[in-house]
Design an enzyme around this catalytic site. Structure first.
Site, PDB file in Angstrom:
ATOM      1  N   ASP A 188      38.939  36.583  -1.859  1.00  0.00           N
ATOM      2  CA  ASP A 188      39.020  35.160  -1.497  1.00  0.00           C
ATOM      3  C   ASP A 188      40.379  34.831  -0.883  1.00  0.00           C
ATOM      4  O   ASP A 188      41.374  35.510  -1.174  1.00  0.00           O
ATOM      5  CB  ASP A 188      38.776  34.322  -2.766  1.00  0.00           C
ATOM      6  CG  ASP A 188      38.419  32.886  -2.430  1.00  0.00           C
ATOM      7  OD1 ASP A 188      38.160  32.579  -1.242  1.00  0.00           O
ATOM      8  OD2 ASP A 188      38.398  32.066  -3.365  1.00  0.00           O
TER       9      ASP A 188
ATOM     10  N   HIS B  95      40.080  36.668   8.237  1.00  0.00           N
ATOM     11  CA  HIS B  95      39.057  37.695   7.949  1.00  0.00           C
ATOM     12  C   HIS B  95      39.465  39.039   8.559  1.00  0.00           C
ATOM     13  O   HIS B  95      39.253  40.091   7.962  1.00  0.00           O
ATOM     14  CB  HIS B  95      37.694  37.253   8.498  1.00  0.00           C
ATOM     15  CG  HIS B  95      37.169  36.000   7.845  1.00  0.00           C
ATOM     16  ND1 HIS B  95      37.207  35.804   6.487  1.00  0.00           N
ATOM     17  CD2 HIS B  95      36.618  34.864   8.366  1.00  0.00           C
ATOM     18  CE1 HIS B  95      36.691  34.623   6.193  1.00  0.00           C
ATOM     19  NE2 HIS B  95      36.339  34.020   7.318  1.00  0.00           N
TER      20      HIS B  95
ATOM     21  N   LEU C 181      34.398  58.312  -4.238  1.00  0.00           N
ATOM     22  CA  LEU C 181      34.274  56.870  -4.492  1.00  0.00           C
ATOM     23  C   LEU C 181      32.976  56.318  -3.892  1.00  0.00           C
ATOM     24  O   LEU C 181      32.635  56.628  -2.751  1.00  0.00           O
ATOM     25  CB  LEU C 181      35.479  56.148  -3.845  1.00  0.00           C
ATOM     26  CG  LEU C 181      35.446  54.626  -3.892  1.00  0.00           C
ATOM     27  CD1 LEU C 181      35.714  54.108  -5.307  1.00  0.00           C
ATOM     28  CD2 LEU C 181      36.469  54.026  -2.922  1.00  0.00           C
TER      29      LEU C 181
HETATM   30  C1  FPP Z   1      36.524  34.674   1.540  1.00  0.00           C
HETATM   31  O1  FPP Z   1      37.647  33.976   2.037  1.00  0.00           O
HETATM   32  C2  FPP Z   1      36.142  35.781   2.444  1.00  0.00           C
HETATM   33  C3  FPP Z   1      34.922  35.931   3.036  1.00  0.00           C
HETATM   34  C4  FPP Z   1      33.796  34.981   2.813  1.00  0.00           C
HETATM   35  C5  FPP Z   1      34.621  37.040   3.972  1.00  0.00           C
HETATM   36  C6  FPP Z   1      35.167  38.384   3.588  1.00  0.00           C
HETATM   37  C7  FPP Z   1      35.107  39.303   4.746  1.00  0.00           C
HETATM   38  C8  FPP Z   1      36.026  40.258   5.039  1.00  0.00           C
HETATM   39  C9  FPP Z   1      37.189  40.552   4.195  1.00  0.00           C
HETATM   40  C10 FPP Z   1      35.932  41.047   6.298  1.00  0.00           C
HETATM   41  C11 FPP Z   1      34.785  41.988   6.486  1.00  0.00           C
HETATM   42  C12 FPP Z   1      34.424  42.839   5.326  1.00  0.00           C
HETATM   43  C13 FPP Z   1      34.334  44.188   5.302  1.00  0.00           C
HETATM   44  C14 FPP Z   1      33.742  44.834   4.101  1.00  0.00           C
HETATM   45  C15 FPP Z   1      34.834  45.070   6.390  1.00  0.00           C
HETATM   46  P1  FPP Z   1      37.470  32.465   2.479  1.00  0.00           P
HETATM   47  O2  FPP Z   1      37.107  32.420   3.919  1.00  0.00           O
HETATM   48  O3  FPP Z   1      36.481  31.775   1.574  1.00  0.00           O
HETATM   49  O4  FPP Z   1      38.921  31.902   2.242  1.00  0.00           O
HETATM   50  P2  FPP Z   1      39.326  30.410   1.866  1.00  0.00           P
HETATM   51  O5  FPP Z   1      38.756  30.126   0.492  1.00  0.00           O
HETATM   52  O6  FPP Z   1      40.810  30.440   1.870  1.00  0.00           O
HETATM   53  O7  FPP Z   1      38.751  29.498   2.919  1.00  0.00           O
END
Ligand code: FPP
Length: 253
Positions: A21, A38, A132
């Site tokens: 997050d 991201h 893993l």
């Molecule tokens: C949460 O942060 C994150 C996500 C919903 C997306 C996670 C995706 C990645 C890390 C990239 C792709 C993944 C892989 C496995 C290569 P948020 O956007 O909710 O953050 P915020 O709460 O600060 O808005």
């Protein structure tokens, strides 16, 4: 891990699950678009996969896209999917070199064609690896997972493939996306929120929870080690008393 197997406090969790997050907040704090968060978060994925393999973790489950994330602006959904494809194509040879086996949980049938193709290719390429297990949760929601499991069970009962009298907590798990995957020992959630957000509700029953204010893009190998050290200092009791656990610890394994 079951109570029976917890006779010693294991210093390295066998299975770590992570709610990654804070990508959006990381980007906003730098005046960048959320998608940059991201992008940086995807680099953290690489760091933490390597660190997990190095530490001897057997399963690493990452919450990459929830059933609720479809409601985000379309450009952000597209950016996350494109990033997933980019990372799979770039990193699959490296996963293979490091003996990492890729798995998914969630309803991946709803992903776009390109994402499904890349996932299929990476899963097939890494299928025989024995190190893993990297489990990516995609279009995953725990309530829908449990509901789906109950429907499959009802169907099996109706078709006399299952008997309600013999269904128990162990054999029910074969209906979940996570069948054959042990329950997480440690759940990490980054960026300060202290909630589970519809992630692995059944599987987290006895999991140790670790919350850190560090955002996911800033989460480093050092931060990861801190989480493992904290885990090692916890006493897991699984409903038993501290004295019972102590006694078990005195027995030879
Ligand atoms: C949460 O942060 C994150 C996500 C919903 C997306 C996670 C995706 C990645 C890390 C990239 C792709 C993944 C892989 C496995 C290569 P948020 O956007 O909710 O953050 P915020 O709460 O600060 O808005």
């Amino acid at each position: 891990m079951t109570p029976e197997t917890n006779n010693k406090s294991h210093s390295v969790p066998q299975h770590i699950a992570i709610i990654m997050d804070g990508n959006g907040r990381w980007a906003k704090a730098r005046g960048l678009d959320r998608t940059e968060g991201h992008r940086q978060g995807a680099e953290t994925v690489k760091t933490i996969v390597k660190a997990s393999a190095k530490a001897g973790v057997r399963y690493l489950t990452l919450f990459a896209f929830s059933t609720e994330n479809w409601k985000r602006p379309q450009y952000e959904v597209d950016a996350i999917m494109n990033l997933l494809v980019f990372m799979l194509e770039r990193e699959t040879p490296e996963l293979n070199r490091n003996n990492v086996k890729l798995l998914t949980i969630g309803d991946t049938s709803q992903l776009d064609k390109k994402a499904k193709e890349s996932l299929k290719n990476s899963i097939e390429t890494t299928a025989n690896n024995t190190g893993l297990h990297l489990v990516i949760a995609l279009n995953y929601g725990s309530r829908s997972e449990i509901l789906l499991a109950v429907k499959k069970l009802a169907d099996d009962v109706a078709n006399r493939k299952a008997n309600l009298d013999t269904i128990n907590e162990i054999n029910f798990t074969k209906y979940l996306y996570t069948h054959n995957i042990p329950d997480p020992d440690l759940l990490i959630r980054t960026s300060g929120e202290q909630r589970i957000s519809n992630f692995l509700l059944w599987q987290l029953a006895y999991t140790e929870l670790y919350f850190t204010s560090c955002t996911w893009p800033d989460f480093s190998e050092e931060e990861f080690s801190k989480a493992i050290t904290t885990f090692a200092s916890r006493e897991r009791r699984f409903g038993l008393t501290g004295e019972q656990i102590e006694k078990n610890n005195d027995k030879p394994i």
